[in-house]
Design a protein around this motif. Structure first.
Motif, PDB file in Angstrom:
ATOM      1  N   ALA A 115     -31.416  -7.642 105.249  1.00 15.72           N
ATOM      2  CA  ALA A 115     -31.837  -7.065 103.962  1.00 15.72           C
ATOM      3  C   ALA A 115     -33.007  -7.854 103.379  1.00 15.72           C
ATOM      4  O   ALA A 115     -33.985  -7.272 102.885  1.00 15.72           O
ATOM      5  CB  ALA A 115     -30.662  -7.059 102.984  1.00 15.72           C
ATOM      6  N   PHE A 116     -32.925  -9.178 103.429  1.00 17.56           N
ATOM      7  CA  PHE A 116     -34.013 -10.015 102.918  1.00 17.56           C
ATOM      8  C   PHE A 116     -35.278  -9.823 103.754  1.00 17.56           C
ATOM      9  O   PHE A 116     -36.361  -9.560 103.212  1.00 17.56           O
ATOM     10  CB  PHE A 116     -33.593 -11.491 102.935  1.00 17.56           C
ATOM     11  CG  PHE A 116     -32.884 -11.955 101.697  1.00 17.56           C
ATOM     12  CD1 PHE A 116     -33.573 -12.591 100.675  1.00 17.56           C
ATOM     13  CD2 PHE A 116     -31.521 -11.757 101.547  1.00 17.56           C
ATOM     14  CE1 PHE A 116     -32.922 -13.027  99.529  1.00 17.56           C
ATOM     15  CE2 PHE A 116     -30.850 -12.189 100.412  1.00 17.56           C
ATOM     16  CZ  PHE A 116     -31.556 -12.828  99.395  1.00 17.56           C
ATOM     17  N   SER A 117     -35.150  -9.972 105.075  1.00 23.42           N
ATOM     18  CA  SER A 117     -36.339 -10.008 105.938  1.00 23.42           C
ATOM     19  C   SER A 117     -37.096  -8.685 105.964  1.00 23.42           C
ATOM     20  O   SER A 117     -38.315  -8.672 106.132  1.00 23.42           O
ATOM     21  CB  SER A 117     -35.941 -10.415 107.364  1.00 23.42           C
ATOM     22  OG  SER A 117     -35.079  -9.457 107.948  1.00 23.42           O
ATOM     23  N   ARG A 118     -36.385  -7.571 105.779  1.00 20.80           N
ATOM     24  CA  ARG A 118     -37.048  -6.262 105.853  1.00 20.80           C
ATOM     25  C   ARG A 118     -37.599  -5.798 104.506  1.00 20.80           C
ATOM     26  O   ARG A 118     -38.206  -4.724 104.422  1.00 20.80           O
ATOM     27  CB  ARG A 118     -36.073  -5.215 106.387  1.00 20.80           C
ATOM     28  CG  ARG A 118     -35.734  -5.419 107.859  1.00 20.80           C
ATOM     29  CD  ARG A 118     -34.876  -4.299 108.400  1.00 20.80           C
ATOM     30  NE  ARG A 118     -34.565  -4.495 109.818  1.00 20.80           N
ATOM     31  CZ  ARG A 118     -33.760  -3.730 110.527  1.00 20.80           C
ATOM     32  NH1 ARG A 118     -33.189  -2.668 109.942  1.00 20.80           N
ATOM     33  NH2 ARG A 118     -33.527  -3.976 111.796  1.00 20.80           N
ATOM     34  N   ASN A 119     -37.405  -6.604 103.477  1.00 13.30           N
ATOM     35  CA  ASN A 119     -37.857  -6.188 102.138  1.00 13.30           C
ATOM     36  C   ASN A 119     -38.602  -7.306 101.417  1.00 13.30           C
ATOM     37  O   ASN A 119     -38.446  -7.512 100.211  1.00 13.30           O
ATOM     38  CB  ASN A 119     -36.657  -5.722 101.317  1.00 13.30           C
ATOM     39  CG  ASN A 119     -36.008  -4.475 101.883  1.00 13.30           C
ATOM     40  OD1 ASN A 119     -36.518  -3.368 101.717  1.00 13.30           O
ATOM     41  ND2 ASN A 119     -34.895  -4.653 102.581  1.00 13.30           N
TER      42      ASN A 119
END
Length: 240
Positions: A115-119
């Motif tokens: 969730a963090f890395s893709r946003n």
């Protein structure tokens, strides 16, 4: 903390969360279940009483609440959830803390990291942003139909044991030390006040603002995290 409205951030997410009411009930049921493992009587279990109040504040049906407590009271096939806190950075360097209740740490850690890395963000080490937040009791009283001005409300809050109060046209936001939260809540209830929010939370020491592109990425990140069944709470320092 002074001069910043946590309520503004809460309201900013309200429409998005209203669309996920079933998921919110599901997460609250898990929280009730975990709290009730330490005793099914809310009068004897302050943690359970607090999460029941939280559930009622979002109109969770009483049957759902009772079912979660009853489930925790049985010993057969007992589920065990572990509470884990994740810390990281969002778009624009926003500080983010995520708490989860999980029965599979590997699954939850992987989902949160993605969730963090893709946003526009990245998951960090424990302690990387927690020092930017203070743990506080937080009580919100709506001003509509309330016949009391700011000065008198502040006096009532201080006499009840509160630490600080913020005022807007819509609400009084009252902050307490975590240890005195239940006492302040009870004192104000005894004075006839009711709350739209009553919780122990993490309050940013300072806030940041994001540009439009960063804000869009932050919205997507929060949506992704809120969609995760294991994620219970998200705290950040972005101005609402």
């Amino acid at each position: 903390m002074s001069g910043h409205s946590k309520w503004k951030n809460i309201q900013g997410r309200k429409n998005a969360q209203d669309a996920k009411r079933g998921k919110i009930f599901q997460k609250l049921a898990k929280e009730i279940y975990v709290a009730a493992k330490n005793g099914p009587d809310p009068e004897m279990n302050p943690s359970l009483r607090l999460v029941i109040d939280k559930a009622k504040a979002v109109n969770m049906p009483n049957d759902n609440i009772k079912r979660a407590i009853h489930k925790a009271s049985g010993n057969q096939n007992a589920e065990n959830y572990e509470e884990i806190t994740y810390e990281g950075y969002g778009p624009g360097g926003a500080a983010i803390m995520v708490t989860a209740l999980t029965d599979n740490k590997n699954r939850t850690a992987s989902n949160v990291r993605v969730a963090f890395s893709r946003n526009g963000g990245n998951l960090g080490e424990t302690g990387c942003v927690s020092y930017l937040f203070d743990r506080k009791g937080y009580l919100v009283i709506e001003r509509e139909n309330l016949d009391i001005d700011e000065d008198d409300m502040l006096l009532q809050a201080i006499e009840a044991g509160a630490e600080e109060m913020e005022t807007s046209d819509e609400v009084f936001e009252i902050y307490t030390e975590p240890e005195s939260f239940m006492e302040v809540k009870k004192n104000l209830e005894n004075s006839g006040f009711t709350f739209v929010t009553a919780e122990i939370t993490m309050v940013p020491q300072t806030y940041i603002t994001l540009d439009e592109e960063q804000s869009d990425k932050m919205e997507r990140l929060l949506d992704r995290l809120e969609d995760d069944d294991d994620v219970q709470n998200i705290y950040h320092n972005v101005e609402g």
